[in-house]
Design a protein around this motif. Structure first.
Motif, PDB file in Angstrom:
ATOM      1  N   THR A   9      41.626  39.464  39.515  1.00  0.00           N
ATOM      2  CA  THR A   9      40.212  39.137  39.122  1.00  0.00           C
ATOM      3  C   THR A   9      39.440  40.111  39.957  1.00  0.00           C
ATOM      4  OG1 THR A   9      39.774  37.474  40.823  1.00  0.00           O
ATOM      5  CG2 THR A   9      40.834  36.651  38.944  1.00  0.00           C
ATOM      6  N   ASP A  10      37.958  40.053  39.759  1.00  0.00           N
ATOM      7  CA  ASP A  10      37.318  40.845  40.383  1.00  0.00           C
ATOM      8  C   ASP A  10      37.022  40.456  41.832  1.00  0.00           C
ATOM      9  OD1 ASP A  10      35.864  38.370  39.853  1.00  0.00           O
ATOM     10  OD2 ASP A  10      33.786  39.502  39.284  1.00  0.00           O
ATOM     11  N   LYS A  11      37.240  38.989  42.080  1.00  0.00           N
ATOM     12  CA  LYS A  11      37.305  38.585  43.557  1.00  0.00           C
ATOM     13  C   LYS A  11      38.442  39.195  44.151  1.00  0.00           C
ATOM     14  CE  LYS A  11      33.554  36.014  42.936  1.00  0.00           C
ATOM     15  NZ  LYS A  11      32.397  36.620  43.761  1.00  0.00           N
ATOM     16  N   ASP A  12      39.568  39.405  43.358  1.00  0.00           N
ATOM     17  CA  ASP A  12      40.878  39.632  44.095  1.00  0.00           C
ATOM     18  C   ASP A  12      40.623  41.505  44.501  1.00  0.00           C
ATOM     19  OD1 ASP A  12      42.487  37.596  43.893  1.00  0.00           O
ATOM     20  OD2 ASP A  12      42.715  38.158  41.612  1.00  0.00           O
ATOM     21  N   ILE A  13      39.893  42.104  43.790  1.00  0.00           N
ATOM     22  CA  ILE A  13      39.542  43.435  44.185  1.00  0.00           C
ATOM     23  C   ILE A  13      38.275  43.499  45.173  1.00  0.00           C
ATOM     24  CG2 ILE A  13      38.351  45.597  43.231  1.00  0.00           C
ATOM     25  CD1 ILE A  13      39.425  44.996  40.598  1.00  0.00           C
ATOM     26  N   GLU A  14      37.540  42.462  45.044  1.00  0.00           N
ATOM     27  CA  GLU A  14      36.531  42.503  46.474  1.00  0.00           C
ATOM     28  C   GLU A  14      37.295  42.118  47.690  1.00  0.00           C
ATOM     29  OE1 GLU A  14      32.551  40.305  47.426  1.00  0.00           O
ATOM     30  OE2 GLU A  14      33.660  39.420  46.032  1.00  0.00           O
ATOM     31  N   GLU A  15      38.258  41.243  47.820  1.00  0.00           N
ATOM     32  CA  GLU A  15      39.182  40.900  48.856  1.00  0.00           C
ATOM     33  C   GLU A  15      39.882  42.007  49.329  1.00  0.00           C
ATOM     34  OE1 GLU A  15      38.922  38.111  50.704  1.00  0.00           O
ATOM     35  OE2 GLU A  15      37.200  37.481  49.665  1.00  0.00           O
ATOM     36  N   ALA A  16      40.395  42.704  48.421  1.00  0.00           N
ATOM     37  CA  ALA A  16      41.322  43.788  48.774  1.00  0.00           C
ATOM     38  C   ALA A  16      40.426  44.995  49.668  1.00  0.00           C
ATOM     39  CB  ALA A  16      42.081  44.456  47.627  1.00  0.00           C
ATOM     40  N   LEU A  57      37.603  44.418  51.159  1.00  0.00           N
ATOM     41  CA  LEU A  57      36.973  43.920  52.594  1.00  0.00           C
ATOM     42  C   LEU A  57      38.265  43.978  53.464  1.00  0.00           C
ATOM     43  CD1 LEU A  57      35.328  40.559  51.423  1.00  0.00           C
ATOM     44  CD2 LEU A  57      34.342  42.704  52.633  1.00  0.00           C
ATOM     45  N   GLU A  58      39.629  44.134  52.904  1.00  0.00           N
ATOM     46  CA  GLU A  58      40.746  44.077  53.790  1.00  0.00           C
ATOM     47  C   GLU A  58      41.141  45.571  54.127  1.00  0.00           C
ATOM     48  OE1 GLU A  58      43.748  41.961  51.845  1.00  0.00           O
ATOM     49  OE2 GLU A  58      42.709  40.203  52.034  1.00  0.00           O
ATOM     50  N   GLY A  59      40.142  46.556  53.461  1.00  0.00           N
ATOM     51  CA  GLY A  59      40.463  47.961  53.906  1.00  0.00           C
ATOM     52  C   GLY A  59      40.990  48.857  52.813  1.00  0.00           C
ATOM     53  N   ALA A  60      41.267  48.287  51.525  1.00  0.00           N
ATOM     54  CA  ALA A  60      41.630  49.203  50.493  1.00  0.00           C
ATOM     55  C   ALA A  60      40.704  49.755  49.761  1.00  0.00           C
ATOM     56  CB  ALA A  60      42.572  48.045  49.422  1.00  0.00           C
ATOM     57  N   THR A  61      40.186  50.940  50.152  1.00  0.00           N
ATOM     58  CA  THR A  61      38.884  51.389  49.542  1.00  0.00           C
ATOM     59  C   THR A  61      39.123  52.617  48.348  1.00  0.00           C
ATOM     60  OG1 THR A  61      38.810  52.928  51.429  1.00  0.00           O
ATOM     61  CG2 THR A  61      37.856  50.814  51.418  1.00  0.00           C
ATOM     62  N   THR A  62      40.344  52.788  48.140  1.00  0.00           N
ATOM     63  CA  THR A  62      40.693  53.668  47.171  1.00  0.00           C
ATOM     64  C   THR A  62      41.719  52.858  45.943  1.00  0.00           C
ATOM     65  OG1 THR A  62      42.864  54.286  48.428  1.00  0.00           O
ATOM     66  CG2 THR A  62      41.014  55.720  48.954  1.00  0.00           C
ATOM     67  N   LEU A  63      41.546  53.783  44.975  1.00  0.00           N
ATOM     68  CA  LEU A  63      42.391  52.987  43.982  1.00  0.00           C
ATOM     69  C   LEU A  63      43.829  52.531  44.269  1.00  0.00           C
ATOM     70  CD1 LEU A  63      42.595  52.270  40.793  1.00  0.00           C
ATOM     71  CD2 LEU A  63      43.132  54.531  40.277  1.00  0.00           C
ATOM     72  N   GLU A  64      44.251  53.762  44.740  1.00  0.00           N
ATOM     73  CA  GLU A  64      45.991  53.705  45.104  1.00  0.00           C
ATOM     74  C   GLU A  64      46.063  52.316  46.226  1.00  0.00           C
ATOM     75  OE1 GLU A  64      44.067  56.181  45.194  1.00  0.00           O
ATOM     76  OE2 GLU A  64      45.129  57.605  43.380  1.00  0.00           O
ATOM     77  N   ALA A  65      45.130  52.292  47.189  1.00  0.00           N
ATOM     78  CA  ALA A  65      45.007  51.367  47.989  1.00  0.00           C
ATOM     79  C   ALA A  65      45.057  49.795  47.541  1.00  0.00           C
ATOM     80  CB  ALA A  65      44.332  51.304  49.069  1.00  0.00           C
ATOM     81  N   VAL A  66      44.115  49.662  46.480  1.00  0.00           N
ATOM     82  CA  VAL A  66      44.092  48.581  45.781  1.00  0.00           C
ATOM     83  C   VAL A  66      44.986  48.194  44.905  1.00  0.00           C
ATOM     84  CG1 VAL A  66      42.497  47.487  44.120  1.00  0.00           C
ATOM     85  CG2 VAL A  66      41.420  48.707  45.902  1.00  0.00           C
ATOM     86  N   GLN A  67      45.466  49.133  44.244  1.00  0.00           N
ATOM     87  CA  GLN A  67      46.760  49.079  43.400  1.00  0.00           C
ATOM     88  C   GLN A  67      47.837  48.544  44.221  1.00  0.00           C
ATOM     89  OE1 GLN A  67      46.696  52.547  41.074  1.00  0.00           O
ATOM     90  NE2 GLN A  67      46.232  51.358  39.256  1.00  0.00           N
ATOM     91  N   LYS A  68      48.064  49.098  45.160  1.00  0.00           N
ATOM     92  CA  LYS A  68      49.192  48.654  46.125  1.00  0.00           C
ATOM     93  C   LYS A  68      49.225  47.099  46.544  1.00  0.00           C
ATOM     94  CE  LYS A  68      51.539  50.059  50.467  1.00  0.00           C
ATOM     95  NZ  LYS A  68      51.587  50.967  51.558  1.00  0.00           N
ATOM     96  N   LYS A  69      47.818  46.709  46.683  1.00  0.00           N
ATOM     97  CA  LYS A  69      47.749  45.277  47.352  1.00  0.00           C
ATOM     98  C   LYS A  69      47.685  44.216  46.053  1.00  0.00           C
ATOM     99  CE  LYS A  69      44.972  45.726  51.472  1.00  0.00           C
ATOM    100  NZ  LYS A  69      45.625  44.591  52.190  1.00  0.00           N
ATOM    101  N   THR A  70      47.199  44.749  44.998  1.00  0.00           N
ATOM    102  CA  THR A  70      46.933  43.757  43.534  1.00  0.00           C
ATOM    103  C   THR A  70      47.772  44.214  42.185  1.00  0.00           C
ATOM    104  OG1 THR A  70      45.055  45.150  42.709  1.00  0.00           O
ATOM    105  CG2 THR A  70      44.520  43.548  44.599  1.00  0.00           C
ATOM    106  N   LYS A  71      48.290  45.446  42.335  1.00  0.00           N
ATOM    107  CA  LYS A  71      48.816  45.901  41.125  1.00  0.00           C
ATOM    108  C   LYS A  71      48.055  45.956  39.815  1.00  0.00           C
ATOM    109  CE  LYS A  71      52.680  45.192  43.628  1.00  0.00           C
ATOM    110  NZ  LYS A  71      53.124  46.308  44.451  1.00  0.00           N
ATOM    111  N   ALA A  72      46.657  45.947  40.391  1.00  0.00           N
ATOM    112  CA  ALA A  72      45.610  46.100  39.026  1.00  0.00           C
ATOM    113  C   ALA A  72      45.652  47.412  38.391  1.00  0.00           C
ATOM    114  CB  ALA A  72      44.215  45.762  39.555  1.00  0.00           C
ATOM    115  N   TYR A  94      29.643  46.856  51.083  1.00  0.00           N
ATOM    116  CA  TYR A  94      30.005  46.286  52.336  1.00  0.00           C
ATOM    117  C   TYR A  94      30.141  47.540  53.737  1.00  0.00           C
ATOM    118  CZ  TYR A  94      31.551  42.226  50.045  1.00  0.00           C
ATOM    119  OH  TYR A  94      31.383  40.772  49.143  1.00  0.00           O
ATOM    120  N   PHE A  95      30.316  48.701  52.951  1.00  0.00           N
ATOM    121  CA  PHE A  95      30.674  49.594  54.064  1.00  0.00           C
ATOM    122  C   PHE A  95      29.427  50.866  54.055  1.00  0.00           C
ATOM    123  CE2 PHE A  95      35.030  48.063  53.235  1.00  0.00           C
ATOM    124  CZ  PHE A  95      35.277  47.379  54.127  1.00  0.00           C
ATOM    125  N   GLY A  96      28.668  50.795  53.013  1.00  0.00           N
ATOM    126  CA  GLY A  96      27.470  51.489  52.942  1.00  0.00           C
ATOM    127  C   GLY A  96      27.990  53.064  52.446  1.00  0.00           C
TER     128      GLY A  96
END
Length: 222
Positions: free
Chosen positions: A174-181, A183-198, A220-222
């Motif tokens: 969900t969009d909330k899963d991506i938001e959480e990712a 917030l946990e420091g996954a700020t690139t597509l590759e990093a978010v996909q590693k966490k969520t498989k989105a 969150y980070f400006g």
């Protein structure tokens, strides 16, 4: 971001399209479409605003950002600015909403949280039946911006969360899963996909996922 496409005809009783295939709109919709109020042309003009909300999807054509400026002593919205990718109904309904919440010295936050699509449609004098879904974006984006203001100002007890929106049904992200990712420091597509498989199995979702990552990163980070 806003493009005026084609002619807008006057609304008729059935609220559907005319024989030439053009949607039929009220004079109020046309007023807001051709001369939208409070539209953001430069994000620098909203950099000191108090709340930011995002709803919709660039992949399906309608996406909306809303910024609000709040008088914290009166608990009222003093300014509302917005941007949207969308049709005449999305543009007209958001412009009308921005007028609704800032007129008469601003609307109380609690009252603004209760605005429904029907309120915006009534303000516009109706919308074509097949375009009513476009009016839902504005009130959701406004509530998201108000919730963001509550979070920033330490009023977390006033936050009313919207239900999470499914982004990738195969990966159940969900969009909330991506938001959480993010917030946990996954700020690139590759990093978010590693966490969520989105988007790994559905590359057509990548533009929407990247837009969400960008939004949450800036939020969150400006």
């Amino acid at each position: 971001m806003i493009q005026n496409k084609g002619n807008l005809s006057s609304v008729e009783a059935d609220g559907e399209n005319n024989t030439e295939g053009h949607w039929l709109y009220s004079d109020e919709v046309k007023r807001h479409f051709f001369s939208p109020l409070n539209f953001v042309t430069d994000v620098d003009e909203v950099k000191d605003f108090d709340g930011l909300g995002l709803v919709g999807s660039p992949a399906c054509g309608d996406m909306m950002k809303v910024w609000i400026k709040v008088d914290d002593k009166e608990d009222k919205i003093k300014q509302m600015k917005w941007q949207t990718f969308g049709c005449a109904s999305a543009i007209g309904s958001t412009s009308a909403l921005s007028e609704m919440v800032t007129e008469n010295n601003g609307m109380d936050l609690e009252k603004a949280m209760q605005i429904k699509p029907q309120d915006i449609i009534a303000r516009l004098g109706g919308l074509p039946n097949k375009k009513i879904h476009c009016s839902v974006l504005g009130d959701k984006a406004l509530r998201s911006a108000i919730n963001d203001y509550f979070k920033r100002s330490g009023q977390v007890e006033r936050i009313r969360e919207e239900g999470a929106r499914m982004i990738d049904s195969e990966a159940k992200v969900t969009d909330k899963d991506i938001e959480e990712a993010v917030l946990e420091g996954a700020t690139t597509l590759e990093a978010v996909q590693k966490k969520t498989k989105a988007g790994l199995g559905r590359p057509e979702l990548i533009p929407e996922i990247e837009e969400l990552i960008k939004f949450y990163r800036e939020k969150y980070f400006g």
